[in-house]
Design a protein around this motif. Structure first.
Motif, PDB file in Angstrom:
ATOM      1  N   ARG A  38      -5.852  14.989  28.409  1.00 47.34           N
ATOM      2  CA  ARG A  38      -4.931  13.861  28.227  1.00 47.34           C
ATOM      3  C   ARG A  38      -4.913  12.943  29.452  1.00 47.34           C
ATOM      4  N   LEU A  39      -5.225  13.516  30.612  1.00 46.90           N
ATOM      5  CA  LEU A  39      -5.252  12.745  31.848  1.00 46.90           C
ATOM      6  C   LEU A  39      -6.548  11.957  31.994  1.00 46.90           C
ATOM      7  N   ILE A  40      -7.691  12.589  31.691  1.00 44.67           N
ATOM      8  CA  ILE A  40      -8.982  11.961  31.960  1.00 44.67           C
ATOM      9  C   ILE A  40      -9.730  11.525  30.700  1.00 44.67           C
ATOM     10  N   ASP A  41      -9.279  11.972  29.540  1.00 47.37           N
ATOM     11  CA  ASP A  41      -9.838  11.632  28.221  1.00 47.37           C
ATOM     12  C   ASP A  41     -11.068  12.455  27.828  1.00 47.37           C
ATOM     13  N   TRP A  42     -11.873  12.882  28.779  1.00 47.42           N
ATOM     14  CA  TRP A  42     -13.086  13.621  28.437  1.00 47.42           C
ATOM     15  C   TRP A  42     -12.752  15.062  28.013  1.00 47.42           C
ATOM     16  N   PRO A  43     -13.546  15.639  27.090  1.00 47.05           N
ATOM     17  CA  PRO A  43     -13.280  17.005  26.624  1.00 47.05           C
ATOM     18  C   PRO A  43     -13.609  18.051  27.683  1.00 47.05           C
ATOM     19  N   ILE A  44     -12.818  19.097  27.693  1.00 45.66           N
ATOM     20  CA  ILE A  44     -12.965  20.207  28.646  1.00 45.66           C
ATOM     21  C   ILE A  44     -13.163  21.495  27.864  1.00 45.66           C
ATOM     22  N   SER A  45     -14.058  22.338  28.348  1.00 45.24           N
ATOM     23  CA  SER A  45     -14.325  23.628  27.697  1.00 45.24           C
ATOM     24  C   SER A  45     -14.181  24.774  28.683  1.00 45.24           C
ATOM     25  N   VAL A  46     -13.671  25.890  28.175  1.00 41.59           N
ATOM     26  CA  VAL A  46     -13.657  27.153  28.913  1.00 41.59           C
ATOM     27  C   VAL A  46     -14.833  27.970  28.386  1.00 41.59           C
ATOM     28  N   VAL A  47     -15.721  28.367  29.287  1.00 37.72           N
ATOM     29  CA  VAL A  47     -16.987  28.988  28.887  1.00 37.72           C
ATOM     30  C   VAL A  47     -17.189  30.299  29.656  1.00 37.72           C
ATOM     31  N   THR A  48     -17.660  31.334  28.967  1.00 36.76           N
ATOM     32  CA  THR A  48     -17.944  32.612  29.624  1.00 36.76           C
ATOM     33  C   THR A  48     -19.358  33.057  29.280  1.00 36.76           C
ATOM     34  N   SER A  87     -24.061  14.384  29.409  1.00 37.42           N
ATOM     35  CA  SER A  87     -24.234  15.109  30.664  1.00 37.42           C
ATOM     36  C   SER A  87     -22.993  15.970  30.857  1.00 37.42           C
ATOM     37  N   SER A  88     -23.033  16.843  31.853  1.00 40.21           N
ATOM     38  CA  SER A  88     -21.873  17.714  32.074  1.00 40.21           C
ATOM     39  C   SER A  88     -21.807  18.154  33.526  1.00 40.21           C
ATOM     40  N   MET A  89     -20.612  18.562  33.924  1.00 42.87           N
ATOM     41  CA  MET A  89     -20.450  19.229  35.214  1.00 42.87           C
ATOM     42  C   MET A  89     -19.461  20.368  35.024  1.00 42.87           C
ATOM     43  N   ALA A  90     -19.618  21.401  35.850  1.00 40.14           N
ATOM     44  CA  ALA A  90     -18.815  22.607  35.679  1.00 40.14           C
ATOM     45  C   ALA A  90     -18.430  23.197  37.024  1.00 40.14           C
ATOM     46  N   VAL A  91     -17.277  23.858  37.036  1.00 35.81           N
ATOM     47  CA  VAL A  91     -16.796  24.574  38.222  1.00 35.81           C
ATOM     48  C   VAL A  91     -16.448  26.003  37.793  1.00 35.81           C
ATOM     49  N   PRO A  92     -16.472  26.948  38.733  1.00 32.69           N
ATOM     50  CA  PRO A  92     -16.176  28.331  38.365  1.00 32.69           C
ATOM     51  C   PRO A  92     -14.691  28.576  38.171  1.00 32.69           C
ATOM     52  N   ILE A  93     -14.368  29.567  37.351  1.00 27.10           N
ATOM     53  CA  ILE A  93     -12.992  30.038  37.187  1.00 27.10           C
ATOM     54  C   ILE A  93     -12.922  31.461  37.737  1.00 27.10           C
ATOM     55  N   PHE A  94     -12.032  31.672  38.680  1.00 24.75           N
ATOM     56  CA  PHE A  94     -11.842  32.988  39.279  1.00 24.75           C
ATOM     57  C   PHE A  94     -10.427  33.502  39.003  1.00 24.75           C
ATOM     58  N   GLU A  95     -10.314  34.794  38.822  1.00 25.28           N
ATOM     59  CA  GLU A  95      -9.022  35.470  38.883  1.00 25.28           C
ATOM     60  C   GLU A  95      -9.058  36.335  40.135  1.00 25.28           C
ATOM     61  N   GLY A  96      -8.467  35.837  41.198  1.00 25.52           N
ATOM     62  CA  GLY A  96      -8.648  36.491  42.483  1.00 25.52           C
ATOM     63  C   GLY A  96     -10.099  36.359  42.904  1.00 25.52           C
ATOM     64  N   ASP A  97     -10.755  37.505  43.121  1.00 22.59           N
ATOM     65  CA  ASP A  97     -12.172  37.512  43.486  1.00 22.59           C
ATOM     66  C   ASP A  97     -13.080  37.720  42.287  1.00 22.59           C
ATOM     67  N   VAL A  98     -12.516  37.838  41.101  1.00 21.64           N
ATOM     68  CA  VAL A  98     -13.300  38.144  39.905  1.00 21.64           C
ATOM     69  C   VAL A  98     -13.716  36.854  39.203  1.00 21.64           C
ATOM     70  N   GLY A 121     -15.608  32.852  34.419  1.00 22.97           N
ATOM     71  CA  GLY A 121     -16.423  31.939  33.636  1.00 22.97           C
ATOM     72  C   GLY A 121     -16.482  30.588  34.299  1.00 22.97           C
ATOM     73  N   ALA A 122     -16.552  29.542  33.495  1.00 19.10           N
ATOM     74  CA  ALA A 122     -16.668  28.185  34.029  1.00 19.10           C
ATOM     75  C   ALA A 122     -15.803  27.224  33.229  1.00 19.10           C
ATOM     76  N   LEU A 123     -15.387  26.166  33.914  1.00 21.01           N
ATOM     77  CA  LEU A 123     -14.655  25.068  33.285  1.00 21.01           C
ATOM     78  C   LEU A 123     -15.604  23.871  33.280  1.00 21.01           C
ATOM     79  N   THR A 124     -15.856  23.320  32.103  1.00 24.72           N
ATOM     80  CA  THR A 124     -16.899  22.309  31.950  1.00 24.72           C
ATOM     81  C   THR A 124     -16.356  21.018  31.361  1.00 24.72           C
ATOM     82  N   MET A 125     -16.777  19.905  31.918  1.00 22.87           N
ATOM     83  CA  MET A 125     -16.476  18.588  31.372  1.00 22.87           C
ATOM     84  C   MET A 125     -17.761  17.977  30.844  1.00 22.87           C
ATOM     85  N   VAL A 126     -17.753  17.569  29.583  1.00 24.06           N
ATOM     86  CA  VAL A 126     -18.914  16.935  28.949  1.00 24.06           C
ATOM     87  C   VAL A 126     -18.607  15.460  28.748  1.00 24.06           C
ATOM     88  N   PHE A 127     -19.586  14.601  29.046  1.00 22.04           N
ATOM     89  CA  PHE A 127     -19.332  13.159  28.954  1.00 22.04           C
ATOM     90  C   PHE A 127     -20.583  12.422  28.508  1.00 22.04           C
TER      91      PHE A 127
END
Length: 266
Positions: free
Chosen positions: A102-112, A213-224, A227-233
């Motif tokens: 809602r802030l940036i308009d582009w779709p976001i995915s949670v990927v494992t 195109s897309s860019m992604a950053v890692p998702i951590f729970e503590g040190d674990v 997966g990744a959080l991905t924005m596709v545009f």
């Protein structure tokens, strides 16, 4: 006799593999014709017909009333009822990725990661018009060619990285030699870890090859690593440098908020 038994065993294994390929094709792409099922699963048309008939009898798929297309039924979920290790990730991340879209308009995915693929667990593609397709849970993308897979690999443990590279040495699964060499040498991994993200330009494995195109950053729970959080545009609307400049920090903040809430909910 032994050869007959071996052939029967081999034939049974191949039949199961083909049935799985058909289920994956329908689950990834939605309603498909028999020809599209055969093409997507990489099997002969008569084989696809027999498998589809069996899946219809088992009520895992159904034929659309007005078209000669086949789609998954709710019973398909029974095949994953024991797979619950990412339920909490999905439920916690949903409000965060909704707010970000809602802030940036582009779709976001949670990927494992599953094997040598990255699987969409949740996506906000249905919440925005800035997408060519709705990527529902279960959609798969290849590991090293995708931004989500690259960032996951880079932040995975050395043992997990070696396991994945070993599998790629046996079967490259669509990754080009240059990319594989860059990850084997550690060059690509070091760059991604230093930057904190991975990107993929004009991806060829999407439902609209070359258009996003897309860019992604890692998702951590503590040190674990989860997966990744991905924005596709749209590739024509936004370059990778512009996407990084405008949206990388919000994407990182969202991933951190998800990880923090995951840790707090333990």
């Amino acid at each position: 006799m032994e050869d007959d038994q071996k052939a029967e065993k081999d034939g049974s294994i191949r039949a199961i593999s083909r049935a799985i390929a058909v289920l994956q094709a329908i689950n990834r792409n939605g309603a498909l014709t028999l020809t599209e099922i055969a093409d997507n699963a990489g099997i002969p048309h008569p084989t696809a017909t027999r498998i589809v008939r069996t899946l219809l009898e088992e009520r895992l798929i159904e034929r659309e009333p007005s078209r000669k297309r086949y789609r998954p039924t709710a019973l398909i979920q029974t095949l994953s009822c024991g797979f619950q290790n990412h339920d909490r990730l999905v439920s916690i991340s949903r409000p965060h990725i909704t707010r970000l879209t809602r802030l940036i308009d582009w779709p976001i995915s949670v990927v494992t990661r599953v094997g040598q693929a990255m699987v969409v667990r949740d996506s906000t593609s249905a919440l925005t018009s800035l997408t060519f397709n709705n990527y529902y849970p279960g959609w798969q993308v290849p590991l090293l060619p995708s931004s989500s897979g690259r960032v996951y690999f880079a932040f995975a443990s050395p043992d997990e990285q070696e396991e994945l590279l070993k599998a790629y040495r046996v079967n490259q699964r669509g990754v080009d030699n240059l990319t594989l060499r860059e990850f084997e040498s550690g060059e690509a991994t070091a760059k991604i870890r230093r930057q904190g993200y991975a990107a993929a330009t004009r991806t060829q494995y999407s439902a609209n090859p070359g258009k996003t195109s897309s860019m992604a950053v890692p998702i951590f729970e503590g040190d674990v690593l989860l997966g990744a959080l991905t924005m596709v545009f749209f590739a024509n609307a936004l370059s990778i440098p512009d996407a990084i400049r405008r949206f990388l920090e919000p994407l990182k903040d969202c991933a951190k908020a998800i990880g923090d809430e995951m840790a707090a909910a333990e």
